[in-house]
Enzyme design. Structure first.
Site, PDB file in Angstrom:
ATOM      1  N   SER A   1      28.361  11.492   0.608  1.00  0.00           N
ATOM      2  CA  SER A   1      26.937  11.682   0.932  1.00  0.00           C
ATOM      3  C   SER A   1      26.217  10.372   0.721  1.00  0.00           C
ATOM      4  O   SER A   1      26.655   9.522  -0.063  1.00  0.00           O
ATOM      5  CB  SER A   1      26.334  12.759   0.028  1.00  0.00           C
TER       6      SER A   1
ATOM      7  N   TYR B   1      24.462  17.060  -8.218  1.00  0.00           N
ATOM      8  CA  TYR B   1      25.045  16.870  -6.890  1.00  0.00           C
ATOM      9  C   TYR B   1      25.320  15.387  -6.630  1.00  0.00           C
ATOM     10  O   TYR B   1      26.416  15.003  -6.209  1.00  0.00           O
ATOM     11  CB  TYR B   1      24.095  17.428  -5.827  1.00  0.00           C
TER      12      TYR B   1
END
Length: 679
Positions: free
Chosen positions: A556, A569
């Protein structure tokens, strides 16, 4: 426009015959019908023949798969036939007999259908018919089985002369409904489509009944002590353990996809004392050995032998197989023979475990296995009433390295970039993973669709086209055993794994003080730990295969970008990103490349965003959830929303064959987020 009534009836008959594997094997045999149509040039009647074209399958035949020829021109070829030594020239002449344009290329068997004086002709490869055709005293057995209603035709390679032979047999035997072709199959004819089909089925079923009535109980001999099949669970685990090593051996000349079969037919054959002798004789019917090679590689150890010993022995036998195949080529090759196409086996038999078959794609590998099962049934029938006596090795070579077969192979389309590669994609039941699975299949790969949601995985597999392209596995990436089982499923389905995409993920958006230890552990277990476990299992398989490989992490932009309220996350994504670097260093010596993709938030089609992450991130940024994708787009340099297909394109770019010297790279797919630039 509806097909001609004779063509329509031919298609229906072909579908019925091709639907039952007792009648013929996949893409084997051909059918024809003759009739009258209007010539668009003269306005008069013209006699035509519709016949299954080259490469088609009876069970799925469509009108474009038929070749349509003028009978007057086809029959006139008898007057210019130069003899058996030059009969191959007649195939090119078939093109001058075609009626109109379109349709399929005429096959080598076109002459058989056109020259036989019957309105309808079937040429099929049933196991029962080939058993008689490959029996040592097949001619005598054919007479015992059918009397004078079915005539024996000695072995002759398919072609124009065989068509003349069968035409002469029919003319000389007006009472006959068909013939058994030595070493080959059967041909039947009839005045109507119904009569032809009835005659074909009569020959096939009568031969089955004859073999059952007159055959001995154990045609392959007694059971070899210690060669009995392993229990199913143990057998399939053993097969999965052997699969990457066997695929490595079968891919020495070129990478190939595998297929595993442990049917009762195969296991019983390999448990019997006669299997080494019969396997060494090879297959006989041309349709068989063109797909299975002249003979299989057979492991000569019981299934209880230590795994290392079995692998070592397979390696020795493979070296011997390659030497023997090269010698076979040298014995029979002529100056104008095509170059040797490869010396690796297409069929590998492991007693007590099963059969591994290989091909350029899954369908080819599966069909090769099906044809060898047909060959086993042929051997069983022939040995039950006589002795199995396949055609001479020199004849097999003439067909395997036939100039016409070489031309057929050269007409095949160029392989797609990921052909012969097997991919396992986690989290492939939705969103980014689903898009990646679709792109990889579109580029030629076979894909294992791995997802926690079994229904989603099954649905995506169906979208991808079923078992010849994809299989579904249910896997929780936090479970070592479930991951190992997913890879075992991949090995049994396709023979190995070459490309793994770590995509499974979960997201919770909370500020530091509201992030619980459970939140932290959950996200790290699924993504950091899960991708580590998947990569470890992938490396085991890839190293065993010795074919290199690709591991891709869907990380990501948050692995680099410090966004708000995102500690768990983003931290786990940073962990994944560093796994890419660490594994690229460690696995490079094995030819395994490890790379990553860093997407921005992919809202549309995302299971993560639909599961609550979207609402949480929308609240953080103070926008409506349905406008979150637009919000993300507007903060990028390109002002474009990132979609699952964009991430899939990056995965293909990394694995599609152009970036062969790239490893340890992260590719941003974020439409330009300056704060996430790699430094």
């Amino acid at each position: 426009m509806a097909p001609h009534p004779e063509a329509a009836a031919l298609l229906a008959r072909s579908h019925r015959l091709g639907a039952d594997p007792r009648n013929t094997n996949y893409a084997g045999g051909n059918t024809s019908a003759k009739g009258t149509a209007t010539d668009p040039v003269t306005g008069g009647d013209v006699e035509l023949m519709w016949v299954k074209g080259s490469g088609g399958d009876l069970g799925t035949l469509t009108e474009p798969g038929l070749a349509v020829l003028r009978l007057d021109r086809l029959r006139a070829l008898r007057d210019v036939y130069p003899g058996v030594e030059r009969e191959d020239e007649m195939v090119a002449a078939f093109d001058y007999c075609l009626h109109g344009k379109g349709g399929a290329a005429p096959s080598i068997d076109t002459a058989m259908h056109g020259l036989v004086d019957a309105p309808h002709v079937d040429h099929l490869h049933p196991d029962s018919g080939i058993a008689l055709a490959c029996a040592a005293d097949g001619e005598k057995l054919t007479a015992e089985c059918f009397g004078d209603t079915v005539v024996w035709v000695p072995w002759r390679r398919p072609g124009f002369q065989l068509g003349l032979d069968i035409a002469a047999v029919k003319e000389a035997n007006p009472q006959a409904i068909g013939c058994v072709l030595g070493g080959h199959g059967i041909t039947a004819w009839g005045a109507t489509a119904e009569a032809c089909e009835r005659n074909s089925l009569h020959i096939i079923r009568t031969a089955e009944e004859f073999l059952a009535r007159h055959g001995k109980a154990e045609p392959f001999g007694p059971v070899l002590e210690g060669y009995e099949p392993l229990p199913e669970t143990e057998r399939r685990r053993r097969a999965a353990a052997l699969a990457p090593h066997i695929r490595a051996l079968a891919s020495q000349d070129r990478a190939r996809i595998g297929h595993f079969t442990d049917s009762g037919v195969v296991l019983d054959f390999l448990a019997r004392a006669g299997h080494p002798r019969l396997a060494a004789l090879g297959t006989s019917c041309p349709d068989h050995f063109l797909r299975t090679k002249v003979r299989p590689l057979v492991l000569d150890l019981p299934p209880t032998a230590p795994l290392d010993e079995a692998i070592a022995r397979l390696t020795e036998l493979h070296a011997e197989y390659r030497e023997e195949y090269a010698a076979y080529y040298r014995r029979h090759a002529l100056p104008d023979s095509p170059a040797m196409r490869g010396a690796d086996p297409a069929i590998v038999l492991v007693p007590g475990v099963g059969m591994f078959s290989f091909g350029k794609d899954k369908q080819t590998a599966r069909v090769a296995g099906e044809f060898y099962v047909n060959a086993v049934q042929v051997m069983r029938g022939a040995e039950a009433v006589s002795a199995y006596a396949p055609i001479e090795e020199s004849e097999k070579f003439r067909i395997e390295y036939w100039a016409l077969e070489e031309a057929k192979l050269r007409r095949m389309p160029k392989p797609r970039p990921l052909a012969t590669r097997v991919a396992l994609v986690t989290g492939a039941g939705s969103g980014i993973g689903r898009a990646i699975a679709h792109r990889l299949v579109a580029e030629g790969a076979c894909v294992v669709v791995a997802d926690l949601n079994a229904e989603s995985a099954a649905a995506v597999t169906e979208e991808l086209g079923g078992a010849d392209r994809a299989v579904a596995v249910t896997v929780d990436v936090t479970s070592e055993e479930q991951i190992a089982e997913a890879f075992r499923a991949a090995l049994l389905a396709f023979g190995g794994v070459d490309l793994v995409v770590n995509n499974a993920g979960i997201s919770l958006s909370r500020p530091l003080l509201e992030t619980s230890a459970r939140d932290w552990d959950l996200q790290h277990n699924v993504m950091a730990r899960g991708s580590f476990l998947v990569s470890r299992e992938a490396a085991r398989v890839m190293i065993a295969q010795g074919l290199g490989g690709d591991i891709v992490y869907i990380a990501s932009k948050n692995a680099v970008f410090a966004g708000p309220n995102n500690i768990a996350y983003a931290a786990t994504k940073a962990g994944q990103a560093h796994q890419v670097r660490l594994l690229a260093v460690e696995l490079g010596e094995h030819g395994i490349r490890v790379n990553g993709v860093n997407p921005d938030g992919v809202v549309r089609g995302s299971g993560i965003f639909a599961g609550g992450w979207g609402a949480q991130r929308a609240a953080v940024y103070g926008v409506e959830e349905e406008k979150l994708g637009e919000f993300y787009a507007q903060r990028t340099l390109l002002k474009r929303e990132v979609l699952p297909e964009h991430v899939a394109a990056a995965v293909f770019a990394l694995t599609g064959g152009d970036l062969t010297h790239t490893t340890g790279l992260h590719v941003p797919v974020d439409a330009g987020v300056a704060a996430a630039f790699l430094r």
